[in-house]
Design a protein around this motif. Structure first.
Motif, PDB file in Angstrom:
ATOM      1  N   ALA A  66      19.612   1.094   8.917  1.00 50.48           N
ATOM      2  CA  ALA A  66      18.970  -0.222   8.980  1.00 50.48           C
ATOM      3  C   ALA A  66      19.106  -0.970   7.657  1.00 50.48           C
ATOM      4  O   ALA A  66      19.267  -2.195   7.631  1.00 50.48           O
ATOM      5  CB  ALA A  66      17.500  -0.064   9.349  1.00 50.48           C
ATOM      6  N   LEU A  67      19.074  -0.224   6.561  1.00 52.74           N
ATOM      7  CA  LEU A  67      19.154  -0.841   5.238  1.00 52.74           C
ATOM      8  C   LEU A  67      20.591  -1.019   4.751  1.00 52.74           C
ATOM      9  O   LEU A  67      20.933  -2.045   4.157  1.00 52.74           O
ATOM     10  CB  LEU A  67      18.388   0.012   4.222  1.00 52.74           C
ATOM     11  CG  LEU A  67      16.866   0.013   4.337  1.00 52.74           C
ATOM     12  CD1 LEU A  67      16.273   1.073   3.418  1.00 52.74           C
ATOM     13  CD2 LEU A  67      16.292  -1.360   4.003  1.00 52.74           C
ATOM     14  N   GLU A  68      21.433  -0.017   5.001  1.00 52.07           N
ATOM     15  CA  GLU A  68      22.762  -0.004   4.393  1.00 52.07           C
ATOM     16  C   GLU A  68      23.896  -0.405   5.332  1.00 52.07           C
ATOM     17  O   GLU A  68      24.888  -0.991   4.892  1.00 52.07           O
ATOM     18  CB  GLU A  68      23.050   1.398   3.834  1.00 52.07           C
ATOM     19  CG  GLU A  68      22.048   1.847   2.774  1.00 52.07           C
ATOM     20  CD  GLU A  68      22.285   3.284   2.334  1.00 52.07           C
ATOM     21  OE1 GLU A  68      23.328   3.866   2.739  1.00 52.07           O
ATOM     22  OE2 GLU A  68      21.437   3.827   1.609  1.00 52.07           O
ATOM     23  N   ALA A 102       6.084  -1.750  -0.284  1.00 49.62           N
ATOM     24  CA  ALA A 102       7.503  -1.795  -0.619  1.00 49.62           C
ATOM     25  C   ALA A 102       7.628  -2.235  -2.074  1.00 49.62           C
ATOM     26  O   ALA A 102       6.740  -2.891  -2.622  1.00 49.62           O
ATOM     27  CB  ALA A 102       8.224  -2.788   0.290  1.00 49.62           C
ATOM     28  N   GLU A 103       8.711  -1.876  -2.702  1.00 48.88           N
ATOM     29  CA  GLU A 103       8.910  -2.245  -4.095  1.00 48.88           C
ATOM     30  C   GLU A 103       8.829  -3.764  -4.253  1.00 48.88           C
ATOM     31  O   GLU A 103       9.371  -4.515  -3.452  1.00 48.88           O
ATOM     32  CB  GLU A 103      10.265  -1.726  -4.577  1.00 48.88           C
ATOM     33  CG  GLU A 103      10.317  -0.207  -4.652  1.00 48.88           C
ATOM     34  CD  GLU A 103      11.666   0.303  -5.114  1.00 48.88           C
ATOM     35  OE1 GLU A 103      11.686   1.327  -5.800  1.00 48.88           O
ATOM     36  OE2 GLU A 103      12.683  -0.323  -4.779  1.00 48.88           O
ATOM     37  N   ASN A 104       8.126  -4.211  -5.272  1.00 50.96           N
ATOM     38  CA  ASN A 104       7.947  -5.638  -5.562  1.00 50.96           C
ATOM     39  C   ASN A 104       7.155  -6.365  -4.483  1.00 50.96           C
ATOM     40  O   ASN A 104       7.264  -7.575  -4.317  1.00 50.96           O
ATOM     41  CB  ASN A 104       9.304  -6.329  -5.746  1.00 50.96           C
ATOM     42  CG  ASN A 104      10.123  -5.698  -6.848  1.00 50.96           C
ATOM     43  OD1 ASN A 104       9.593  -5.377  -7.908  1.00 50.96           O
ATOM     44  ND2 ASN A 104      11.411  -5.499  -6.595  1.00 50.96           N
ATOM     45  N   SER A 105       6.348  -5.614  -3.716  1.00 49.41           N
ATOM     46  CA  SER A 105       5.559  -6.231  -2.653  1.00 49.41           C
ATOM     47  C   SER A 105       4.132  -6.476  -3.121  1.00 49.41           C
ATOM     48  O   SER A 105       3.583  -5.727  -3.921  1.00 49.41           O
ATOM     49  CB  SER A 105       5.534  -5.318  -1.423  1.00 49.41           C
ATOM     50  OG  SER A 105       4.592  -5.780  -0.485  1.00 49.41           O
ATOM     51  N   HIS A 147       8.095   8.985   0.446  1.00 44.93           N
ATOM     52  CA  HIS A 147       8.092   7.722  -0.286  1.00 44.93           C
ATOM     53  C   HIS A 147       9.505   7.282  -0.650  1.00 44.93           C
ATOM     54  O   HIS A 147       9.839   6.097  -0.570  1.00 44.93           O
ATOM     55  CB  HIS A 147       7.260   7.820  -1.559  1.00 44.93           C
ATOM     56  CG  HIS A 147       7.410   6.608  -2.428  1.00 44.93           C
ATOM     57  ND1 HIS A 147       7.011   5.349  -2.026  1.00 44.93           N
ATOM     58  CD2 HIS A 147       7.968   6.448  -3.651  1.00 44.93           C
ATOM     59  CE1 HIS A 147       7.307   4.474  -2.975  1.00 44.93           C
ATOM     60  NE2 HIS A 147       7.888   5.112  -3.964  1.00 44.93           N
ATOM     61  N   GLN A 148      10.331   8.216  -1.040  1.00 43.57           N
ATOM     62  CA  GLN A 148      11.701   7.879  -1.409  1.00 43.57           C
ATOM     63  C   GLN A 148      12.433   7.237  -0.237  1.00 43.57           C
ATOM     64  O   GLN A 148      13.202   6.287  -0.401  1.00 43.57           O
ATOM     65  CB  GLN A 148      12.446   9.135  -1.869  1.00 43.57           C
ATOM     66  CG  GLN A 148      13.852   8.879  -2.405  1.00 43.57           C
ATOM     67  CD  GLN A 148      13.858   7.996  -3.643  1.00 43.57           C
ATOM     68  OE1 GLN A 148      12.920   8.029  -4.439  1.00 43.57           O
ATOM     69  NE2 GLN A 148      14.909   7.199  -3.805  1.00 43.57           N
ATOM     70  N   ALA A 149      12.172   7.751   0.960  1.00 41.45           N
ATOM     71  CA  ALA A 149      12.839   7.222   2.152  1.00 41.45           C
ATOM     72  C   ALA A 149      12.256   5.882   2.594  1.00 41.45           C
ATOM     73  O   ALA A 149      12.955   5.057   3.179  1.00 41.45           O
ATOM     74  CB  ALA A 149      12.731   8.231   3.290  1.00 41.45           C
ATOM     75  N   TYR A 150      10.970   5.653   2.289  1.00 39.74           N
ATOM     76  CA  TYR A 150      10.277   4.482   2.824  1.00 39.74           C
ATOM     77  C   TYR A 150      10.056   3.361   1.817  1.00 39.74           C
ATOM     78  O   TYR A 150       9.530   2.302   2.168  1.00 39.74           O
ATOM     79  CB  TYR A 150       8.897   4.892   3.363  1.00 39.74           C
ATOM     80  CG  TYR A 150       8.897   5.990   4.384  1.00 39.74           C
ATOM     81  CD1 TYR A 150      10.050   6.319   5.102  1.00 39.74           C
ATOM     82  CD2 TYR A 150       7.739   6.718   4.641  1.00 39.74           C
ATOM     83  CE1 TYR A 150      10.044   7.335   6.039  1.00 39.74           C
ATOM     84  CE2 TYR A 150       7.726   7.734   5.582  1.00 39.74           C
ATOM     85  CZ  TYR A 150       8.880   8.042   6.276  1.00 39.74           C
ATOM     86  OH  TYR A 150       8.862   9.044   7.196  1.00 39.74           O
ATOM     87  N   LYS A 151      10.427   3.553   0.568  1.00 37.29           N
ATOM     88  CA  LYS A 151      10.002   2.654  -0.498  1.00 37.29           C
ATOM     89  C   LYS A 151      10.468   1.210  -0.342  1.00 37.29           C
ATOM     90  O   LYS A 151       9.905   0.308  -0.965  1.00 37.29           O
ATOM     91  CB  LYS A 151      10.456   3.200  -1.853  1.00 37.29           C
ATOM     92  CG  LYS A 151      11.969   3.255  -2.040  1.00 37.29           C
ATOM     93  CD  LYS A 151      12.312   3.857  -3.396  1.00 37.29           C
ATOM     94  CE  LYS A 151      13.820   3.904  -3.618  1.00 37.29           C
ATOM     95  NZ  LYS A 151      14.144   4.506  -4.937  1.00 37.29           N
ATOM     96  N   SER A 152      11.473   0.957   0.480  1.00 33.06           N
ATOM     97  CA  SER A 152      11.938  -0.415   0.677  1.00 33.06           C
ATOM     98  C   SER A 152      11.071  -1.181   1.669  1.00 33.06           C
ATOM     99  O   SER A 152      11.268  -2.382   1.870  1.00 33.06           O
ATOM    100  CB  SER A 152      13.391  -0.415   1.173  1.00 33.06           C
ATOM    101  OG  SER A 152      14.256   0.132   0.199  1.00 33.06           O
ATOM    102  N   PHE A 153      10.123  -0.470   2.295  1.00 30.54           N
ATOM    103  CA  PHE A 153       9.254  -1.070   3.304  1.00 30.54           C
ATOM    104  C   PHE A 153       7.788  -0.878   2.925  1.00 30.54           C
ATOM    105  O   PHE A 153       7.435   0.102   2.271  1.00 30.54           O
ATOM    106  CB  PHE A 153       9.454  -0.395   4.670  1.00 30.54           C
ATOM    107  CG  PHE A 153      10.822  -0.527   5.257  1.00 30.54           C
ATOM    108  CD1 PHE A 153      11.090  -1.485   6.224  1.00 30.54           C
ATOM    109  CD2 PHE A 153      11.844   0.332   4.869  1.00 30.54           C
ATOM    110  CE1 PHE A 153      12.350  -1.586   6.795  1.00 30.54           C
ATOM    111  CE2 PHE A 153      13.110   0.239   5.432  1.00 30.54           C
ATOM    112  CZ  PHE A 153      13.365  -0.731   6.398  1.00 30.54           C
ATOM    113  N   ASP A 154       6.925  -1.779   3.379  1.00 28.35           N
ATOM    114  CA  ASP A 154       5.499  -1.474   3.367  1.00 28.35           C
ATOM    115  C   ASP A 154       5.310  -0.337   4.361  1.00 28.35           C
ATOM    116  O   ASP A 154       5.915  -0.346   5.446  1.00 28.35           O
ATOM    117  CB  ASP A 154       4.683  -2.682   3.823  1.00 28.35           C
ATOM    118  CG  ASP A 154       4.658  -3.783   2.774  1.00 28.35           C
ATOM    119  OD1 ASP A 154       5.205  -3.576   1.679  1.00 28.35           O
ATOM    120  OD2 ASP A 154       4.092  -4.844   3.063  1.00 28.35           O
TER     121      ASP A 154
END
Length: 205
Positions: A111-113, A192-195, A162-169
């Motif tokens: 989904a991300l890459e 998510a990072e920067n959220s 967390h490593q797998a989910y960090k791009s999402f809330d």
């Protein structure tokens, strides 16, 4: 005289015994149980009770008006999904759910890459998506631990999740006996990072 030979593995037998123990809680697990709810043996002690599930859904849905999709990352194996589809029909939710049988970690990676490798209906935008995970705790045996160590949780520990989910809330449903130091770290990690969205931590009652 004829006879039938029945072979049940120790694991299957244990699951069936536990299912019997949880039978008295069936209407707490699902208020609509008598309407034809289906559960696998393992789901009897693995499913989130409906009142708590409703509360989690309420809290998560209020996180932000920009969130339109929630992904349940540990919905179970093929049999569990079949039961979940049946139960969704009973609760008249079939039109609101897309079912995926696969590795949730690989799904998020794609989904991300490489979203082009996913069917259009399965593509998600991190900005409008919340992840929800109720990772395996190891069955009812977790209750015997005075303090549940999230960093040693198997097969996936807190840092791996967390490593797998960090791009999402994301929100995680974890035992109430979880190590408080780890859970405080968890709360700090969840957005998510920067959220700037709020964080959630849920413990088992």
């Amino acid at each position: 005289m004829g006879f039938a030979r029945i072979v049940i593995s120790c694991r299957d037998l244990k699951a069936r015994v536990l299912a019997c123990q949880y039978w008295s809680q069936r209407h707490t697990l699902f208020e609509g149980y008598d309407d034809g709810v289906c559960l696998t043996d393992d789901a009897w002690f693995g499913v989130t009770p409906e009142p708590l599930a409703r509360q989690i859904a309420y809290e998560v849905s209020g996180a932000s008006s920009s969130k339109t999709t929630i992904v349940d990352l540990f919905a179970g194996d093929r049999d569990t999904l079949a039961c979940a589809q049946n139960n969704a029909k009973i609760y008249e939710l079939t039109d609101e759910i897309t079912w995926v049988h696969g590795d949730s970690f690989e799904y998020l990676r794609l989904a991300l890459e490489e979203p082009e490798k996913l069917h259009e209906a399965l593509r998600i935008d991190p900005a409008s998506t919340i992840l929800f995970g109720s990772p395996p705790w190891g069955g009812p045996g977790y209750r015997t631990d005075e303090v549940f160590n999230l960093h040693k949780m198997e097969p996936y520990n807190l840092r791996q999740l967390h490593q797998a989910y960090k791009s999402f809330d994301h929100a995680l449903y974890l035992p109430r006996t979880s190590d408080l130091r780890a859970s405080k770290a968890l709360v700090a990690w969840i957005p998510a990072e920067n959220s700037s969205h709020p964080t959630f931590y849920y413990g088992d009652d």
